[in-house]
Design an enzyme around this catalytic site. Structure first.
Site, PDB file in Angstrom:
ATOM      1  N   HIS A   1       0.836  -1.207   0.000  1.00  0.00           N
ATOM      2  CA  HIS A   1       0.000   0.000   0.000  1.00  0.00           C
ATOM      3  C   HIS A   1       0.871   1.257   0.000  1.00  0.00           C
ATOM      4  O   HIS A   1       0.606   2.210  -0.732  1.00  0.00           O
ATOM      5  CB  HIS A   1      -0.897   0.037   1.250  1.00  0.00           C
ATOM      6  CG  HIS A   1      -1.909  -1.056   1.329  1.00  0.00           C
ATOM      7  ND1 HIS A   1      -1.871  -2.025   2.311  1.00  0.00           N
ATOM      8  CD2 HIS A   1      -2.993  -1.351   0.568  1.00  0.00           C
ATOM      9  CE1 HIS A   1      -2.906  -2.854   2.155  1.00  0.00           C
ATOM     10  NE2 HIS A   1      -3.591  -2.475   1.107  1.00  0.00           N
TER      11      HIS A   1
ATOM     12  N   SER B   1       0.041  -8.878   1.261  1.00  0.00           N
ATOM     13  CA  SER B   1      -1.415  -8.809   1.259  1.00  0.00           C
ATOM     14  C   SER B   1      -1.886  -8.681   2.701  1.00  0.00           C
ATOM     15  O   SER B   1      -1.267  -9.258   3.611  1.00  0.00           O
ATOM     16  CB  SER B   1      -1.978 -10.092   0.645  1.00  0.00           C
ATOM     17  OG  SER B   1      -3.347 -10.218   0.974  1.00  0.00           O
TER      18      SER B   1
HETATM   19  P1  AMP Z   1      -6.549  -3.645  -0.759  1.00  0.00           P
HETATM   20  O1  AMP Z   1      -6.369  -2.901   0.507  1.00  0.00           O
HETATM   21  O2  AMP Z   1      -6.172  -5.082  -0.707  1.00  0.00           O
HETATM   22  O3  AMP Z   1      -7.918  -3.421  -1.377  1.00  0.00           O
HETATM   23  O4  AMP Z   1      -5.521  -3.013  -1.799  1.00  0.00           O
HETATM   24  C1  AMP Z   1      -5.521  -1.623  -2.052  1.00  0.00           C
HETATM   25  C2  AMP Z   1      -4.569  -1.341  -3.183  1.00  0.00           C
HETATM   26  O5  AMP Z   1      -3.258  -1.758  -2.824  1.00  0.00           O
HETATM   27  C3  AMP Z   1      -4.925  -2.075  -4.485  1.00  0.00           C
HETATM   28  O6  AMP Z   1      -4.683  -1.208  -5.586  1.00  0.00           O
HETATM   29  C4  AMP Z   1      -3.968  -3.230  -4.461  1.00  0.00           C
HETATM   30  O7  AMP Z   1      -3.673  -3.757  -5.741  1.00  0.00           O
HETATM   31  C5  AMP Z   1      -2.743  -2.586  -3.849  1.00  0.00           C
HETATM   32  N1  AMP Z   1      -1.851  -3.615  -3.302  1.00  0.00           N
HETATM   33  C6  AMP Z   1      -2.191  -4.587  -2.422  1.00  0.00           C
HETATM   34  N2  AMP Z   1      -1.128  -5.401  -2.185  1.00  0.00           N
HETATM   35  C7  AMP Z   1      -0.114  -4.924  -2.947  1.00  0.00           C
HETATM   36  C8  AMP Z   1       1.243  -5.340  -3.157  1.00  0.00           C
HETATM   37  N3  AMP Z   1       1.759  -6.410  -2.551  1.00  0.00           N
HETATM   38  N4  AMP Z   1       2.010  -4.619  -4.005  1.00  0.00           N
HETATM   39  C9  AMP Z   1       1.475  -3.535  -4.643  1.00  0.00           C
HETATM   40  N5  AMP Z   1       0.211  -3.094  -4.490  1.00  0.00           N
HETATM   41  C10 AMP Z   1      -0.582  -3.777  -3.662  1.00  0.00           C
END
Ligand code: AMP
Length: 282
Positions: A37, A187
């Site tokens: 993030h 993640s």
């Molecule tokens: P989330 O909180 O899982 O909904 O993710 C929010 C944003 O962070 C989304 O655009 C995801 O693709 C990005 N994101 C999550 N994990 C990663 C990662 N390991 N590397 C890069 N971006 C990420």
């Protein structure tokens, strides 16, 4: 860092900054923030003079109620982490009623077929939920630039389609996948893995790296068989899908054309925890 806890507070903040001629970069998240993030906010910091982040666990994109219930919630730590980086000017934490004033329901979208593959196939309604919340966030934040991780590659492509088809005038920027030391894609759900399983989960990315090597010399049929064989012997992880898809259409391919580019996509279960990853094939 300003913390905006309602649609009204956000609106006033955005209006003030728009009047000052600020270029706004935006990255939405569901919290439980990690370095993946933070890389979105760092990318936004370089290209904008106002960076807005949001944290909202969007109920309509969860096809599995237990996944929504167990999703990690670490708001206080998230706020402190954001404050320590200095990359974010404002954090928007909407209430459910700010996003869904007329009931917690998704709209339905046509993303030109991108929504019918992989995650769309295995998580019914997921991309309608994502489209609904991101469209609403875009309308409220009105950014010039928005940042999405390649970790959710299909989502990234769907958001590009959304911004173009609705003529929102928002430029979508892809951000590379951040990984843990063993290669596991970062993640929020990794927090729910035991340390033993989290360590072992490096095998998911290692498998994608092997696929990238095989890609040069083997047929897709043979590659798929090898991946299935690896998971058939696996102690911790069950394969949900492994797909090699055309990077443009996201359609699964069974033959390589020289002038197209391809990406491998994988989803696995570690017990009840679902992990996804992907890799561009060189
Ligand atoms: P989330 O909180 O899982 O909904 O993710 C929010 C944003 O962070 C989304 O655009 C995801 O693709 C990005 N994101 C999550 N994990 C990663 C990662 N390991 N590397 C890069 N971006 C990420």
């Amino acid at each position: 860092m300003e913390i905006l806890r309602s649609k009204e507070a956000l609106r006033a903040y955005i209006e003030r900054n728009r009047e000052m001629g600020k270029i706004i970069g935006f990255a939405p998240t569901m919290g439980a923030l990690h370095d993946g993030h933070l890389s979105l906010f760092a990318a936004a910091r370089k290209e904008n003079n106002l960076v807005v982040a949001s944290i909202f666990i969007n109920p309509t994109q969860f096809n599995n109620p237990a996944d929504l219930h167990n999703y990690p919630r670490t708001m206080e730590a998230d706020i402190q982490l954001l404050q320590s980086t200095g990359d974010v000017d404002a954090l928007y934490i909407p209430a459910v009623s700010d996003m869904y004033p007329h009931g917690t329901k998704s709209k339905s979208y046509d993303f030109g077929g991108l929504e019918n593959q992989m995650e769309g196939r295995f998580r019914t309604g997921h991309f309608d939920g994502v489209g609904t919340v991101v469209e609403e966030l875009f309308l409220q934040v009105r950014p010039d630039n928005a940042y999405f991780g390649e970790k959710d590659y299909q989502q990234l492509r769907i958001i590009e389609h959304l911004s173009q088809s609705k003529k929102m005038g928002i430029k979508i920027h892809p951000v590379p996948i951040m990984r843990e030391k063993n290669g596991l894609a970062m993640s929020s759900r990794n927090e729910r893995l035991s340390s033993e399983v989290r360590q072992a989960a490096g095998m998911i990315y290692q498998t994608l790296q092997r696929v990238d090597e095989w890609f040069r010399v083997l047929s897709i049929e043979e590659i798929k068989k090898r991946v299935e064989d690896i998971f058939a012997k696996e102690k911790y992880f069950n394969l949900e899908y492994f797909v090699i898809a055309d990077e443009q259409t996201l359609e699964e391919t069974d033959f390589f054309y020289k002038d197209r580019s391809y990406r491998a996509f994988i989803a696995v279960y570690a017990g009840e925890i679902r992990l996804i990853d992907n890799k561009h094939l060189e």
